[in-house]
Motif scaffolding. Structure first.
Motif, PDB file in Angstrom:
ATOM      1  N   THR A 149      15.025  13.231  -0.796  1.00 20.64           N
ATOM      2  CA  THR A 149      15.791  12.672   0.309  1.00 20.64           C
ATOM      3  C   THR A 149      15.422  13.375   1.611  1.00 20.64           C
ATOM      4  N   PRO A 150      14.914  12.643   2.609  1.00 20.97           N
ATOM      5  CA  PRO A 150      14.530  13.260   3.887  1.00 20.97           C
ATOM      6  C   PRO A 150      15.744  13.830   4.616  1.00 20.97           C
ATOM      7  N   ARG A 151      15.496  14.840   5.446  1.00 22.75           N
ATOM      8  CA  ARG A 151      16.552  15.391   6.285  1.00 22.75           C
ATOM      9  C   ARG A 151      16.001  15.675   7.667  1.00 22.75           C
ATOM     10  N   ALA A 152      16.863  15.659   8.650  1.00 23.17           N
ATOM     11  CA  ALA A 152      16.481  15.961  10.028  1.00 23.17           C
ATOM     12  C   ALA A 152      16.451  17.480  10.194  1.00 23.17           C
ATOM     13  N   GLU A 153      15.405  17.989  10.791  1.00 24.46           N
ATOM     14  CA  GLU A 153      15.253  19.420  11.023  1.00 24.46           C
ATOM     15  C   GLU A 153      15.579  19.760  12.477  1.00 24.46           C
ATOM     16  N   GLY A 154      16.147  20.925  12.699  1.00 21.42           N
ATOM     17  CA  GLY A 154      16.381  21.409  14.056  1.00 21.42           C
ATOM     18  C   GLY A 154      17.570  20.771  14.746  1.00 21.42           C
ATOM     19  N   GLU A 155      17.793  21.236  15.968  1.00 22.52           N
ATOM     20  CA  GLU A 155      18.956  20.785  16.723  1.00 22.52           C
ATOM     21  C   GLU A 155      18.626  19.727  17.760  1.00 22.52           C
ATOM     22  N   LEU A 156      17.344  19.484  18.006  1.00 19.82           N
ATOM     23  CA  LEU A 156      16.976  18.520  19.029  1.00 19.82           C
ATOM     24  C   LEU A 156      17.128  17.098  18.523  1.00 19.82           C
ATOM     25  N   ARG A 157      17.629  16.246  19.392  1.00 19.51           N
ATOM     26  CA  ARG A 157      17.780  14.829  19.083  1.00 19.51           C
ATOM     27  C   ARG A 157      17.061  14.044  20.174  1.00 19.51           C
ATOM     28  N   GLN A 158      16.739  12.801  19.876  1.00 19.35           N
ATOM     29  CA  GLN A 158      16.119  11.930  20.869  1.00 19.35           C
ATOM     30  C   GLN A 158      16.783  10.579  20.852  1.00 19.35           C
ATOM     31  N   GLY A 159      16.734   9.899  21.977  1.00 23.20           N
ATOM     32  CA  GLY A 159      17.283   8.559  22.056  1.00 23.20           C
ATOM     33  C   GLY A 159      16.751   7.837  23.265  1.00 23.20           C
ATOM     34  N   GLY A 160      16.790   6.512  23.200  1.00 27.80           N
ATOM     35  CA  GLY A 160      16.361   5.685  24.316  1.00 27.80           C
ATOM     36  C   GLY A 160      17.322   5.808  25.483  1.00 27.80           C
ATOM     37  N   VAL A 161      16.765   5.779  26.683  1.00 27.12           N
ATOM     38  CA  VAL A 161      17.558   5.923  27.903  1.00 27.12           C
ATOM     39  C   VAL A 161      17.968   4.540  28.415  1.00 27.12           C
ATOM     40  N   ALA A 162      19.194   4.436  28.901  1.00 26.71           N
ATOM     41  CA  ALA A 162      19.710   3.185  29.451  1.00 26.71           C
ATOM     42  C   ALA A 162      18.847   2.724  30.624  1.00 26.71           C
ATOM     43  N   ALA A 163      18.862   1.438  30.886  1.00 30.96           N
ATOM     44  CA  ALA A 163      18.113   0.870  32.006  1.00 30.96           C
ATOM     45  C   ALA A 163      18.599   1.450  33.327  1.00 30.96           C
ATOM     46  N   ALA A 164      17.686   1.534  34.284  1.00 27.46           N
ATOM     47  CA  ALA A 164      18.003   1.969  35.649  1.00 27.46           C
ATOM     48  C   ALA A 164      18.733   3.310  35.675  1.00 27.46           C
ATOM     49  N   THR A 165      18.260   4.278  34.872  1.00 32.77           N
ATOM     50  CA  THR A 165      18.934   5.570  34.746  1.00 32.77           C
ATOM     51  C   THR A 165      17.963   6.728  34.922  1.00 32.77           C
ATOM     52  N   LEU A 166      18.366   7.705  35.714  1.00 31.45           N
ATOM     53  CA  LEU A 166      17.642   8.967  35.887  1.00 31.45           C
ATOM     54  C   LEU A 166      18.543  10.067  35.358  1.00 31.45           C
ATOM     55  N   ILE A 167      18.058  10.824  34.389  1.00 31.72           N
ATOM     56  CA  ILE A 167      18.826  11.926  33.814  1.00 31.72           C
ATOM     57  C   ILE A 167      18.081  13.221  34.111  1.00 31.72           C
ATOM     58  N   TYR A 168      18.766  14.172  34.733  1.00 34.26           N
ATOM     59  CA  TYR A 168      18.170  15.468  35.064  1.00 34.26           C
ATOM     60  C   TYR A 168      18.299  16.439  33.900  1.00 34.26           C
ATOM     61  N   ALA A 169      17.337  17.338  33.777  1.00 35.97           N
ATOM     62  CA  ALA A 169      17.413  18.408  32.782  1.00 35.97           C
ATOM     63  C   ALA A 169      18.700  19.197  33.012  1.00 35.97           C
ATOM     64  N   GLY A 170      19.394  19.509  31.953  1.00 40.45           N
ATOM     65  CA  GLY A 170      20.644  20.261  32.042  1.00 40.45           C
ATOM     66  C   GLY A 170      21.879  19.397  32.213  1.00 40.45           C
ATOM     67  N   ALA A 171      21.687  18.110  32.380  1.00 36.81           N
ATOM     68  CA  ALA A 171      22.814  17.192  32.606  1.00 36.81           C
ATOM     69  C   ALA A 171      23.617  16.957  31.334  1.00 36.81           C
ATOM     70  N   LEU A 172      24.880  16.628  31.522  1.00 39.68           N
ATOM     71  CA  LEU A 172      25.728  16.129  30.453  1.00 39.68           C
ATOM     72  C   LEU A 172      25.208  14.742  30.084  1.00 39.68           C
ATOM     73  N   VAL A 173      24.895  14.537  28.795  1.00 47.40           N
ATOM     74  CA  VAL A 173      24.346  13.265  28.329  1.00 47.40           C
ATOM     75  C   VAL A 173      25.395  12.540  27.502  1.00 47.40           C
ATOM     76  N   MET A 174      25.484  11.225  27.731  1.00 48.41           N
ATOM     77  CA  MET A 174      26.448  10.397  27.013  1.00 48.41           C
ATOM     78  C   MET A 174      25.739   9.186  26.437  1.00 48.41           C
ATOM     79  N   ARG A 175      26.345   8.596  25.411  1.00 49.08           N
ATOM     80  CA  ARG A 175      25.808   7.375  24.806  1.00 49.08           C
ATOM     81  C   ARG A 175      26.707   6.213  25.228  1.00 49.08           C
TER      82      ARG A 175
END
Length: 143
Positions: free
Chosen positions: A10-36
């Motif tokens: 059974t595969p498992r996710a390693e580490g604490e980093l996650r990735q996801g697609g960014v909403a349209a017309a959005t700029l996210i700065y490093a260190g920002a609070l990220v929401m889904r």
């Protein structure tokens, strides 16, 4: 799919980093609070409904000219210090463990602003520099 009848790798996710697609017309700065958002895409913390806090942006991603999912953001769940709101929305040590709400991509508040703000995470600690917020999407959604 049927129940197992033999061992399974059974595969498992390693580490604490996650990735996801960014909403349209959005700029996210490093260190920002990220929401889904409700469509499942990542956006910056902001005063809006239908969002939930997921983590801190590990990089700057500019999808301001793109469609939803055109860019991918790496983020990390965990405990991070953000700015504290003032006045009646200022968070104190009495709120440790409570849900807090996003004001913008670096500020959290004690209340939902008359149902205009989404939950960011839970208060872990409060100090003179701000509020330590536990960003855990599943925990926040369950609250």
């Amino acid at each position: 799919m049927a129940a197992l009848t033999q061992d399974r790798n059974t595969p498992r996710a390693e580490g604490e980093l996650r990735q996801g697609g960014v909403a349209a017309a959005t700029l996210i700065y490093a260190g920002a609070l990220v929401m889904r958002n409700a469509a499942g895409f990542l956006t910056k913390g902001q005063t809006a409904t239908g969002l939930v806090g997921v983590g801190r942006a590990e990089e700057r991603v500019d999808n301001s000219a793109g469609s939803a999912g055109d860019e991918v953001l790496t983020y990390r769940p965990g405990i991070y210090r953000f700015a504290n709101s003032g006045g009646a929305d200022e968070i104190t040590v009495a709120e440790i463990g409570d849900v807090v709400f996003a004001v913008d991509d670096q500020t959290v508040a004690k209340t939902d602003g008359s149902a205009s703000r989404s939950p960011a995470g839970h208060v872990d600690a409060v100090d003179a520099q701000g509020v330590w917020v536990r960003l855990d999407e599943a925990l926040t959604k369950a609250s």
